[in-house]
Write a protein that holds these residues in place. Structure first.
Motif, short mmCIF file in Angstrom:
data_model
loop_
_atom_site.label_atom_id
_atom_site.label_comp_id
_atom_site.label_asym_id
_atom_site.label_seq_id
_atom_site.Cartn_x
_atom_site.Cartn_y
_atom_site.Cartn_z
N ASN A 184 0.84 -0.68 0.37
CA ASN A 184 0.10 -0.18 0.29
C ASN A 184 0.84 1.37 -0.03
N GLU A 185 1.73 0.92 -1.26
CA GLU A 185 2.77 2.44 -1.05
C GLU A 185 2.46 3.37 -2.25
N GLU A 186 0.72 3.51 -2.90
CA GLU A 186 0.81 3.73 -4.30
C GLU A 186 1.50 5.75 -4.39
N LEU A 213 11.23 6.55 1.36
CA LEU A 213 11.72 6.72 1.89
C LEU A 213 12.35 7.29 3.45
N GLN A 214 12.67 5.85 3.95
CA GLN A 214 13.24 6.93 5.33
C GLN A 214 14.41 5.63 4.99
N ASP A 215 14.51 5.31 3.84
CA ASP A 215 16.71 4.48 3.72
C ASP A 215 16.88 5.62 2.18
N ASP A 220 6.11 -5.88 -5.45
CA ASP A 220 3.89 -5.48 -4.29
C ASP A 220 3.60 -6.95 -3.77
N ASP A 221 3.68 -6.02 -2.15
CA ASP A 221 3.08 -7.16 -1.47
C ASP A 221 1.38 -7.34 -1.49
N GLY A 222 1.24 -7.85 -2.14
CA GLY A 222 -0.48 -7.79 -2.27
C GLY A 222 -1.59 -6.81 -1.55
N1 UDP Z 1 6.52 -3.53 3.85
C1 UDP Z 1 6.11 -4.93 3.22
N2 UDP Z 1 4.78 -5.88 3.46
C2 UDP Z 1 4.25 -5.58 4.52
C3 UDP Z 1 4.34 -4.38 5.55
C4 UDP Z 1 5.38 -3.70 5.16
O1 UDP Z 1 6.24 -4.68 1.99
O2 UDP Z 1 3.55 -6.25 5.02
C5 UDP Z 1 6.99 -1.99 2.95
C6 UDP Z 1 6.26 -0.57 3.60
O3 UDP Z 1 5.99 -0.58 1.89
C7 UDP Z 1 7.84 -1.07 3.46
C8 UDP Z 1 8.38 -1.78 4.24
O4 UDP Z 1 8.14 -2.58 4.18
O5 UDP Z 1 7.74 0.02 1.96
C9 UDP Z 1 9.28 -0.85 5.72
O6 UDP Z 1 7.57 -0.36 6.14
P1 UDP Z 1 6.71 0.25 7.08
O7 UDP Z 1 7.71 1.75 6.66
O8 UDP Z 1 5.65 0.27 7.27
O9 UDP Z 1 7.86 -0.03 8.29
P2 UDP Z 1 8.59 1.27 9.68
O10 UDP Z 1 10.11 1.57 8.44
O11 UDP Z 1 7.60 2.21 10.17
O12 UDP Z 1 9.15 0.13 10.30
#
Ligand code: UDP
Ligand code: MG
Length: 309
Positions: A12-14, A99-101, A44-46
């Motif tokens: 869900n990252e549209e 973009l946290q990385d 895309d993880d569903g």
């Molecule tokens: N993600 C994924 N499947 C999941 C949960 C998260 O592919 O079931 C991906 C999400 O789209 C993102 C990354 O994993 O690119 C990190 O997720 P998120 O930012 O929600 O985690 P956080 O940074 O808060 O730990």
């Protein structure tokens, strides 16, 4: 020319798919200068939003963009594995879609690979913007984990890593079903350079990890990379035996000296409750390992592909 594969797990990252692409290719001149060819693999993880459509649009504009899409949500660990399997690069990097990385770190990371490191990993030094309770439990988890596991699991480590083909192949050779990626990276070893940066908050959308999901994930980590809880259960059993033995001797001596007035029901109930509680707890620990073994033995596929472009 060297090929760099960029793996981006998306659930869900549209809103972030295109931003990520733009941000990544701000490094275009660096890629050209170093003669690096890039392929971007969105996994895309569903997703239930328009992530797939967004990636497809990008793919039509730029044939360096690829996508694997799952039949349902299999979790980030599965997405990473799928991405690693699909990647053809001599170098592979994994990055979150939100973009946290920061892709701006890539040139630095590449520099260390050139220096001869096998993998360049990142960790955040602050947990700014995170609820304090979550930070507290996260710290506890890492502290316990590193006491009971021989695999090094670094506090604050992100899944943002640049790796050589050799490391990727090592990770791919670990085909286990319960994939605790942070542990797998530590387990394979190789020369790793750690880069530190301040935590960056997610660009758009919201986190996919609830507190409960993280808690279950931490249990996953413990059972996947340590068998110490099993030993602890056994030790606890031994301790109770010794205690009971001491008590038997004490009671026999006491009865011989003072006779046997019937009393002590409340304390007896307490002892029974305590001991049966400990027993159930230990049984639960064994159950955890058994359930993981059960899932492993089934040999179910780690993910199922719906579409591959
Ligand atoms: N993600 C994924 N499947 C999941 C949960 C998260 O592919 O079931 C991906 C999400 O789209 C993102 C990354 O994993 O690119 C990190 O997720 P998120 O930012 O929600 O985690 P956080 O940074 O808060 O730990
Ligand atoms: Mg995030």
């Amino acid at each position: 020319m060297k090929l760099l594969s960029v793996i981006v797990p998306c659930y869900n990252e549209e809103e972030n798919v295109r931003d990520f692409y733009d941000e990544l290719f701000k490094n275009e001149s660096f890629f050209q200068q170093k003669e690096i060819e890039v392929e971007v693999i969105y996994v895309d993880d569903g997703s239930r939003d328009k992530t797939v459509e967004e990636v497809r649009k990008l793919h039509e504009e730029d044939n360096r963009v690829h996508m694997v899409s799952f039949s349902r949500n299999f979790g980030k660990e599965a997405a990473i594995y799928a991405g690693l399997q699909k990647a053809r690069g001599d170098l592979v990097v994994m990055m979150d879609a939100d973009l946290q990385d920061p892709p701006s770190l890539l040139p630095d990371m590449y520099g260390y690979i050139e220096e001869g490191y096998d993998s360049v990993a990142t960790r955040r030094v602050t947990r700014k913007g995170e609820p304090p309770v979550r930070s507290f439990f996260a710290r506890m988890f890492y502290r316990i984990m590193n006491k009971i596991s021989r695999t090094e699991i670094v506090d604050g480590a992100r899944d943002y890593r640049l790796m050589t083909r050799q490391v990727v192949d090592a990770i791919l050779s670990m085909t286990e079903y319960n994939r605790f990626t942070k542990g797998i990276f530590g387990w394979v070893g190789y020369e790793t350079k750690w880069l530190e940066y301040e935590n960056i908050e997610r660009r758009k959308g919201e986190t996919k990890w609830s507190f409960w999901k993280l808690f279950l994930y931490s249990l996953e980590g413990i059972t996947a990379f340590s068998t110490v809880p099993l030993t602890m259960a056994a030790l606890l059993g031994a301790l109770f035996c010794v205690l009971a033995f001491g008590m038997i001797v004490f009671i026999i001596v006491k009865t011989l000296i003072f006779g046997d007035p019937t009393s002590g029901w409340p304390s007896l109930v307490c002892i029974i409750m305590l001991v049966s509680g400990v027993q159930l707890f230990c049984l639960g620990i064994v159950g955890q390992y058994l359930s993981k073994t059960y899932m492993e033995v089934k040999k179910r596929p780690i993910y199922l592909v719906k579409e591959d472009i």
